[in-house]
Design an enzyme around this catalytic site. Structure first.
Site, PDB file in Angstrom:
ATOM      1  N   TYR A 190       0.812  -1.212   0.000  1.00  0.00           N
ATOM      2  CA  TYR A 190       0.000   0.000   0.000  1.00  0.00           C
ATOM      3  C   TYR A 190       0.851   1.271   0.000  1.00  0.00           C
ATOM      4  CZ  TYR A 190      -4.633  -2.073   0.804  1.00  0.00           C
ATOM      5  OH  TYR A 190      -5.815  -2.732   0.678  1.00  0.00           O
ATOM      6  N   LYS A 231       4.350 -15.258   1.798  1.00  0.00           N
ATOM      7  CA  LYS A 231       4.528 -15.905   0.492  1.00  0.00           C
ATOM      8  C   LYS A 231       6.028 -16.065   0.323  1.00  0.00           C
ATOM      9  CE  LYS A 231       3.106 -17.404  -3.545  1.00  0.00           C
ATOM     10  NZ  LYS A 231       2.295 -18.633  -3.746  1.00  0.00           N
ATOM     11  N   ASP A 262      -1.664 -18.220  -0.312  1.00  0.00           N
ATOM     12  CA  ASP A 262      -2.646 -18.911  -1.176  1.00  0.00           C
ATOM     13  C   ASP A 262      -3.260 -20.094  -0.428  1.00  0.00           C
ATOM     14  OD1 ASP A 262      -0.076 -19.991  -1.253  1.00  0.00           O
ATOM     15  OD2 ASP A 262      -0.126 -20.490  -3.382  1.00  0.00           O
ATOM     16  N   ASP A 312      -5.986  -7.530   3.782  1.00  0.00           N
ATOM     17  CA  ASP A 312      -7.158  -6.912   3.148  1.00  0.00           C
ATOM     18  C   ASP A 312      -7.973  -7.989   2.428  1.00  0.00           C
ATOM     19  OD1 ASP A 312      -8.827  -4.821   2.104  1.00  0.00           O
ATOM     20  OD2 ASP A 312      -7.755  -5.011   0.197  1.00  0.00           O
ATOM     21  N   ASP A 345     -11.873  -9.955   3.633  1.00  0.00           N
ATOM     22  CA  ASP A 345     -13.120  -9.990   2.841  1.00  0.00           C
ATOM     23  C   ASP A 345     -13.561 -11.442   2.721  1.00  0.00           C
ATOM     24  OD1 ASP A 345     -13.037  -7.244   2.361  1.00  0.00           O
ATOM     25  OD2 ASP A 345     -13.605  -7.463   0.249  1.00  0.00           O
TER      26      ASP A 345
HETATM   27  C1  IPM Z   1     -10.394  -1.935   3.927  1.00  0.00           C
HETATM   28  C2  IPM Z   1     -10.654  -1.265   2.606  1.00  0.00           C
HETATM   29  C3  IPM Z   1      -9.568  -0.217   2.357  1.00  0.00           C
HETATM   30  C4  IPM Z   1      -8.243  -0.945   2.292  1.00  0.00           C
HETATM   31  C5  IPM Z   1      -9.759   0.669   1.109  1.00  0.00           C
HETATM   32  C6  IPM Z   1     -11.073   1.428   1.146  1.00  0.00           C
HETATM   33  C7  IPM Z   1      -8.624   1.610   0.887  1.00  0.00           C
HETATM   34  O1  IPM Z   1     -10.724  -2.203   1.590  1.00  0.00           O
HETATM   35  O2  IPM Z   1     -10.321  -1.218   4.946  1.00  0.00           O
HETATM   36  O3  IPM Z   1     -10.283  -3.164   3.959  1.00  0.00           O
HETATM   37  O4  IPM Z   1      -7.873  -1.487   1.233  1.00  0.00           O
HETATM   38  O5  IPM Z   1      -7.554  -0.976   3.307  1.00  0.00           O
HETATM   39 MG    MG Z   2     -10.741  -4.201   2.277  1.00  0.00          MG
END
Ligand code: IPM
Ligand code: MG
Length: 364
Positions: A141, A191, A223, A247, A251
């Site tokens: 990032y 990784k 992975d 990140d 999700d």
């Molecule tokens: C998260 C989001 C953020 C990230 C975005 C909105 C920049 O996806 O907080 O997980 O990638 O950190």
């Molecule tokens: Mg995110």
């Protein structure tokens, strides 16, 4: 107790889920006699529209003058031009970096009432209770160089996955400390078969692990970790990983809880500690984004943001009973069958964002 909170609703469903969290905060203030001073600030795409920047100086000052920050979400198609100079997301990234919020705690658990809201079979979900610790101010990032340019052989783009020893060591220490408070198992995700930064990460994980002989340390390639999260999710206790890996994995992990809308997070600049008030400002936000597809419809799930508010009370203010009260109210609302659209597949009664907030704040 007096506490000042900077509230940054942002874009899309951010303001909708923040409103419900404020209701919950007010209910807590009334019941437990706290004086929460709330100061709002602009961030994200709407701030670009009005101030030309996703993070106006005023917002930075508000954040720095507060005890904690409650953040909604940023982004949206209106600001998605790949050639734009500024992006809504730069706002949250700049807050994280400037306040040194390197440790992002993302707890993932399964609510018995929501077992049927997950696409996974119930037997895979039993006993799922993990903490994903995402490094938040380094890695892909933020590494430099990060740019796009034209060459005679076409366009190029570069991002850099860079970590220093101290950045890796401090996040791993948080991981081990969290594991000591939980089931004493730490899974370090990397990784290392491909990436140099991961080989350093693993080396340091092993070194730091010597200070925590009681913690069982595992190393899993990212992975494989993505697969195990779905195949054996209850095996995990604490997972620690690089920024981008964390990140992506969170999700994925949210599917275990039934929806992205369920997961809270805390971003800290030092060890969580056992109890008491934090001296440094920390940030709390749901892990979901601005969800432009459902924004303005009043159907977003406010629970991730409400649970982030509970994390704020516990971690920033040492208000354990207050945080417990919020979590209990969420459990009760779910057990009674209240469902926003994203978790309604099990046939509970579908309610909108504000009703969910009313139900939760109403039982505090
Ligand atoms: C998260 C989001 C953020 C990230 C975005 C909105 C920049 O996806 O907080 O997980 O990638 O950190
Ligand atoms: Mg995110």
């Amino acid at each position: 107790m007096k506490a000042s909170i900077a509230v940054l609703p942002g874009d899309g469903i951010g303001p909708e889920v923040i409103s419900e969290s404020i209701k919950v905060l007010e209910a807590i203030g009334n019941r437990f006699n706290h004086d929460f001073e709330i100061e709002s600030g602009r961030v994200g795409g709407n701030a670009i529209d009005d101030y030309g920047t996703p993070l106006p100086q005023e917002t930075i000052d508000t954040c720095k003058d507060s005890d904690a920050i409650l953040f909604g979400a940023v982004g949206g198609p209106k600001w998605d031009d790949p050639n734009a100079d500024v992006r809504p997301e730069d706002g949250i990234l700049a807050i994280r970096k400037s306040l040194g919020l390197f440790a992002n705690l993302r707890p993932v658990k399964v609510y018995p009432a929501l077992i049927n809201s997950s696409p996974l079979k119930p037997e895979f979900l039993e006993g799922v209770d993990m903490m994903v610790l995402r490094e938040l101010t380094g890695g892909l990032y933020f590494g430099k160089p990060k740019k796009r340019w034209n060459t005679s052989r076409g366009r190029r783009g570069v991002d850099t996955l860079k970590y220093t020893e101290s950045e890796i060591e401090r996040i791993l220490r948080v991981g081990f400390e969290l594991a000591m408070e939980r089931r004493k198992k730490l899974t370090s995700v990397d990784k290392q078969n491909v990436l140099e930064s991961s080989r350093l990460w693993r080396e340091i994980a092993i070194e730091v692990g010597k200070d925590y002989p009681e913690v069982e340390l595992d190393h899993v390639l990212v992975d494989n970790a993505a697969m195990q999260l779905i195949r054996n999710p209850s095996d995990f206790d604490v997972i620690v990983s690089e920024n981008t890996f964390g990140d992506i994995l969170t999700d994925e992990a949210s599917v275990l809880s039934g929806s992205m809308g369920m997961l809270p997070s805390a971003s800290l600049s030092s060890l969580p500690g056992k109890s008491g008030r934090r001296t440094k400002v920390s940030l709390y936000e749901p892990i979901h984004g601005s969800a432009p597809d459902i924004a303005g419809k009043g159907i977003a799930n406010p629970i991730g943001c409400i649970l982030s508010t509970a994390m704020m009370l516990r971690l920033s203010f040492g208000m354990n009973d207050e945080a417990d009260a919020i979590e209990k109210s969420v459990d009760a609302a779910l057990a009674e069958g209240y469902r926003t659209a994203d978790i309604a597949s099990d046939g509970g009664s579908e309610v909108n964002t504000s009703t969910m907030g009313n139900v939760i704040s109403g039982s505090i």
